[in-house]
Design an enzyme around this catalytic site. Sequence first.
Site, PDB file in Angstrom:
ATOM      1  N   GLY A 264      38.874 -12.556  16.981  1.00  0.00           N
ATOM      2  CA  GLY A 264      37.923 -12.689  15.885  1.00  0.00           C
ATOM      3  C   GLY A 264      37.725 -11.334  15.239  1.00  0.00           C
TER       4      GLY A 264
ATOM      5  N   ARG B  38      15.722 -18.982  10.140  1.00  0.00           N
ATOM      6  CA  ARG B  38      16.477 -20.158  10.599  1.00  0.00           C
ATOM      7  C   ARG B  38      15.750 -20.968  11.670  1.00  0.00           C
ATOM      8  NH1 ARG B  38      22.734 -18.077  10.735  1.00  0.00           N
ATOM      9  NH2 ARG B  38      22.878 -18.127   8.475  1.00  0.00           N
TER      10      ARG B  38
ATOM     11  N   HIS C 230      21.524 -23.505  13.777  1.00  0.00           N
ATOM     12  CA  HIS C 230      21.605 -23.483  12.314  1.00  0.00           C
ATOM     13  C   HIS C 230      20.966 -24.756  11.785  1.00  0.00           C
ATOM     14  CE1 HIS C 230      22.984 -23.074   8.233  1.00  0.00           C
ATOM     15  NE2 HIS C 230      23.413 -21.860   8.521  1.00  0.00           N
TER      16      HIS C 230
ATOM     17  N   ARG D 241      18.739 -13.842  14.765  1.00  0.00           N
ATOM     18  CA  ARG D 241      19.689 -13.081  13.947  1.00  0.00           C
ATOM     19  C   ARG D 241      19.426 -13.296  12.465  1.00  0.00           C
ATOM     20  NH1 ARG D 241      25.178 -14.601  11.679  1.00  0.00           N
ATOM     21  NH2 ARG D 241      24.572 -16.716  12.209  1.00  0.00           N
TER      22      ARG D 241
ATOM     23  N   ALA E 182      33.603 -18.481   9.458  1.00  0.00           N
ATOM     24  CA  ALA E 182      32.389 -17.980   8.783  1.00  0.00           C
ATOM     25  C   ALA E 182      32.467 -18.208   7.279  1.00  0.00           C
ATOM     26  CB  ALA E 182      32.197 -16.502   9.086  1.00  0.00           C
TER      27      ALA E 182
ATOM     28  N   HIS F 155      24.528 -22.573  16.959  1.00  0.00           N
ATOM     29  CA  HIS F 155      25.324 -21.798  16.009  1.00  0.00           C
ATOM     30  C   HIS F 155      25.692 -20.407  16.519  1.00  0.00           C
ATOM     31  CE1 HIS F 155      26.808 -20.815  12.054  1.00  0.00           C
ATOM     32  NE2 HIS F 155      25.941 -19.847  11.892  1.00  0.00           N
TER      33      HIS F 155
ATOM     34  N   GLU G 203      20.511 -15.038   1.165  1.00  0.00           N
ATOM     35  CA  GLU G 203      20.348 -15.970   2.284  1.00  0.00           C
ATOM     36  C   GLU G 203      18.954 -15.815   2.878  1.00  0.00           C
ATOM     37  OE1 GLU G 203      23.658 -15.588   5.020  1.00  0.00           O
ATOM     38  OE2 GLU G 203      24.965 -16.703   3.686  1.00  0.00           O
TER      39      GLU G 203
HETATM   40  C1  LIG Z   1      30.811 -22.215  11.035  1.00  0.00           C
HETATM   41  C2  LIG Z   1      30.294 -20.822  11.192  1.00  0.00           C
HETATM   42  C3  LIG Z   1      29.921 -20.090  10.076  1.00  0.00           C
HETATM   43  C4  LIG Z   1      29.441 -18.793  10.212  1.00  0.00           C
HETATM   44  N1  LIG Z   1      29.138 -18.071   9.099  1.00  0.00           N
HETATM   45  C5  LIG Z   1      28.777 -16.762   9.231  1.00  0.00           C
HETATM   46  C6  LIG Z   1      28.595 -15.942   8.092  1.00  0.00           C
HETATM   47  O1  LIG Z   1      28.753 -16.383   6.961  1.00  0.00           O
HETATM   48  N2  LIG Z   1      28.247 -14.640   8.301  1.00  0.00           N
HETATM   49  C7  LIG Z   1      28.077 -14.088   9.540  1.00  0.00           C
HETATM   50  O2  LIG Z   1      27.779 -12.906   9.662  1.00  0.00           O
HETATM   51  N3  LIG Z   1      28.268 -14.859  10.634  1.00  0.00           N
HETATM   52  C8  LIG Z   1      28.624 -16.157  10.515  1.00  0.00           C
HETATM   53  N4  LIG Z   1      28.828 -16.918  11.634  1.00  0.00           N
HETATM   54  C9  LIG Z   1      28.770 -16.255  12.950  1.00  0.00           C
HETATM   55  C10 LIG Z   1      29.999 -15.388  13.107  1.00  0.00           C
HETATM   56  O3  LIG Z   1      31.098 -16.054  12.553  1.00  0.00           O
HETATM   57  C11 LIG Z   1      30.305 -15.052  14.556  1.00  0.00           C
HETATM   58  O4  LIG Z   1      29.163 -14.620  15.221  1.00  0.00           O
HETATM   59  C12 LIG Z   1      31.342 -13.934  14.610  1.00  0.00           C
HETATM   60  O5  LIG Z   1      32.443 -14.278  13.827  1.00  0.00           O
HETATM   61  C13 LIG Z   1      31.767 -13.674  16.030  1.00  0.00           C
HETATM   62  O6  LIG Z   1      32.894 -12.844  15.993  1.00  0.00           O
HETATM   63  P1  LIG Z   1      33.606 -12.439  17.351  1.00  0.00           P
HETATM   64  O7  LIG Z   1      34.802 -11.650  16.980  1.00  0.00           O
HETATM   65  O8  LIG Z   1      32.613 -11.847  18.263  1.00  0.00           O
HETATM   66  O9  LIG Z   1      34.013 -13.851  18.006  1.00  0.00           O
HETATM   67  P2  LIG Z   1      34.974 -15.002  17.464  1.00  0.00           P
HETATM   68  O10 LIG Z   1      35.260 -14.827  16.047  1.00  0.00           O
HETATM   69  O11 LIG Z   1      34.410 -16.289  17.893  1.00  0.00           O
HETATM   70  O12 LIG Z   1      36.319 -14.727  18.263  1.00  0.00           O
HETATM   71  C14 LIG Z   1      36.396 -14.921  19.657  1.00  0.00           C
HETATM   72  C15 LIG Z   1      37.852 -14.822  20.073  1.00  0.00           C
HETATM   73  O13 LIG Z   1      37.943 -14.757  21.482  1.00  0.00           O
HETATM   74  C16 LIG Z   1      38.957 -15.651  21.917  1.00  0.00           C
HETATM   75  N5  LIG Z   1      38.651 -16.027  23.301  1.00  0.00           N
HETATM   76  C17 LIG Z   1      37.535 -16.619  23.786  1.00  0.00           C
HETATM   77  N6  LIG Z   1      37.630 -16.773  25.121  1.00  0.00           N
HETATM   78  C18 LIG Z   1      38.835 -16.268  25.480  1.00  0.00           C
HETATM   79  C19 LIG Z   1      39.518 -16.144  26.716  1.00  0.00           C
HETATM   80  N7  LIG Z   1      39.004 -16.578  27.868  1.00  0.00           N
HETATM   81  N8  LIG Z   1      40.757 -15.598  26.721  1.00  0.00           N
HETATM   82  C20 LIG Z   1      41.334 -15.170  25.576  1.00  0.00           C
HETATM   83  N9  LIG Z   1      40.722 -15.260  24.378  1.00  0.00           N
HETATM   84  C21 LIG Z   1      39.483 -15.792  24.328  1.00  0.00           C
HETATM   85  C22 LIG Z   1      38.903 -16.783  20.934  1.00  0.00           C
HETATM   86  O14 LIG Z   1      40.067 -17.551  20.962  1.00  0.00           O
HETATM   87  C23 LIG Z   1      38.687 -16.006  19.642  1.00  0.00           C
HETATM   88  O15 LIG Z   1      39.914 -15.499  19.182  1.00  0.00           O
HETATM   89  C24 LIG Z   1      29.302 -18.221  11.506  1.00  0.00           C
HETATM   90  C25 LIG Z   1      29.653 -18.964  12.633  1.00  0.00           C
HETATM   91  C26 LIG Z   1      30.151 -20.252  12.491  1.00  0.00           C
HETATM   92  C27 LIG Z   1      30.528 -21.018  13.708  1.00  0.00           C
END
Ligand SMILES: Cc1cc2nc3c(=O)[nH]c(=O)nc-3n(C[C@H](O)[C@H](O)[C@H](O)COP(=O)(O)OP(=O)(O)OC[C@H]3O[C@@H](n4cnc5c(N)ncnc54)[C@H](O)[C@@H]3O)c2cc1C
Length: 502
Positions: free
Chosen positions: A14, A276, A230, A369, A46, A334, A113
Amino acid sequence: MTRRVTDFIVVGSGIAGLMTALSLGKSGQVIVLTKAKEEQSNSYRAQGGIAAAVGEGDSPELHRQDTLRTGVDLCDPKSVDILVQMAPETIRLLTKWGTRFDREGDKWALGREGSHSVSRILHVSGDATGAGITSALLKQLSGHPQIELVTHTMVADLIVHEGACRGVITVDEGKGPVIYLARKGVVLATGGCGQIYRYTTNDLVSTGDGFAMAHRAGAALIDMEFVQFHPTALAVEQNPMVLVSEAVRGEGAVLVNEQGELFMARYHEWKDLAPRDVVSRAIYSEMQAGRRVYLDAQVIGSRFEERFPKIYRYCRMHGIDPAHDLIPVTPAAHFIMGGIQTDLFGRTTLPRLFACGEVACTGVHGANRLASNSLLEGAVFAQRVAAKLSSYADQSVDVPEPVYPSLCRDKQIEETWKKEIRQIMWDAAGIVRTSEGLLTGISRIKELQNQIPSGFIECHNMLITAQMIMNAALWRRESRGGHYRHDFPETIPEWSKKHNVI
Ligand SMILES: Cc1cc2nc3c(=O)[nH]c(=O)nc-3n(C[C@H](O)[C@H](O)[C@H](O)COP(=O)(O)OP(=O)(O)OC[C@H]3O[C@@H](n4cnc5c(N)ncnc54)[C@H](O)[C@@H]3O)c2cc1C
C-alpha cells in the site's frame, strides 16, 4: 527451507510500504513482500483524497487544530506536528514520483471533508486518489535496481532471535515456506483489519495480520479500541462494501431518513459534516428506530459523474442514478486508529522492527481519524522510517530455522470461520458497545481459538486482533471518538491521559 538475505524487508504494497521501499531504495537492497496482487490494498481503494495545507487561507496550524480536535484529546501532538508540517513537501514528493493531482487552472483542486475547517483535500481523477497514487508509486518501483517486489506471498510470522527482529517467514500458494532475513531491519506496512467486521469497506487482504504478528513477536500495541466506522457505505450486501466518500457530502449532498427528514440537524451543529463517529452513530440510531437512511446527492446533479466517476459507476451497477435517486447508505468498519506502538520514526518496542501506515499507531489519529489523514500518515512516516532505518549498522542474519505449522488451504472452511468471526465482532465491538456484549464476544472468540486448526493463519490473525480490540474496548469505561460505550456514554476528562498498551 529456502533462505534469502537482503538489507531491508518491507511487508505490504500500500502507500506506506511503497513509499518506504522507494525511500529506502537509495540506501540498500529492498525486498517488498505482499500477499496478493501488488495493487490489492486499501490504499488503492482510497477515494476522497489526501489532506495537506496547500491552499490559500490554509496553514499547517489549522490542519493541526482540526486533527487534534477530531482525535478528542488523545492524539500525540508531536506526531501531529510532524504530519501537518511535512504534508506540503510530501505532496511535492508524490507529484515528483508521478501522481497527477487534480487541478483547477494553475491551482490545486481542493475538496472539503467532514471536520476540516477549510477545503484541503487533494484528489486524483475525482474519486480515484488511491489508485492514482499507488499506480504512480508502483511505476516508480518497477525496474528499480535496488527494489524487488514479490507478490502473492503471505508473511506468516516475524523471525525474532536474541531480542531483535531478523526477518520474516512466508508461505504462498504452491511453494513451501521461505525465510527472508534482513541485515538492517523489517518494516510492517500491512494495513488495517476491517475484514474482522461483517460490514466493511476494507479490502479482503485486511485481516489484521500485522497486528497479530507483532503481538506474537512481543511488540507493544496501543489504543486498539479505537475503530472508525465510515457512515456511508453503499447499503448493498457485498464484501468489501462500496464506499460513498465523505467528499460527496463535502460537495453538498445531505443525509435523509425514509421520512424525508434531514436528521443530522438533531445530532450535531455541523450536521452532515460532523465527525465520522457522530454521523455513524446518528445513522445507526435512525436504523435502530426502523428508519432507512439515504444520501441525497441531487444537488450535485449532472456533475456527479464527472466529480465522482468511480462511485457513479458503482451506483449505476446497482440501478441507482445519483443525479436523480436517493443513495441507500449504512455505516461500515473502515479504519483502525490504534495499532503497533511506534515512536516518531516508526520504531516499535521490538528492536529492528518498524511499523508504518495503518498498522502503526504513531499517535496522529488519537481516538478518531480526520478524513484524508491516513494516506498522508503512510506517506509522511514512510520517509521517517527510511531515514532512521537506513542509518542502522548491519546485524547478524545467522538464525536457527523457525518451526512453522503447515498452511490449511480449504477456502470454503476458512470462509465459514471468517464469517463467524465477522459477525461476532459486528455484534460485540461495533458502533455501539456494552460490557455485556464485549464479554460475550471475548468468550466466543476464545472458543473459536481452540476450535480452528492453527494452519488457518488468517483466521488466527483475525482472532488475535479481535481479542485485542475487545479487551481494550472493555477496559475503556467511557466513550471517546470511534469508541462508544452504551453503558458509559460520557467522555471523561481523566481518560484522555490513559492509553491501553498491550
Ligand atoms: C474504500 C476506502 C477508501 C478510503 N479512502 C481514503 C481517502 O480518501 N483518504 C485517506 O487518507 N484514507 C482513505 N482510506 C484509508 C486508507 O486508504 C488506508 O488507511 C491506507 O491506505 C492504509 O495504507 P497502508 O499502506 O497502511 O495499508 P494498505 O494500503 O491496506 O496496504 C496493506 C498491504 O499489506 C499487504 N499485506 C497485509 N497482510 C500481509 C501479509 N501477511 N503478508 C504480506 N502482505 C500483507 C496487503 O496485501 C497490502 O498490500 C480509505 C480506505 C478504504 C478502505
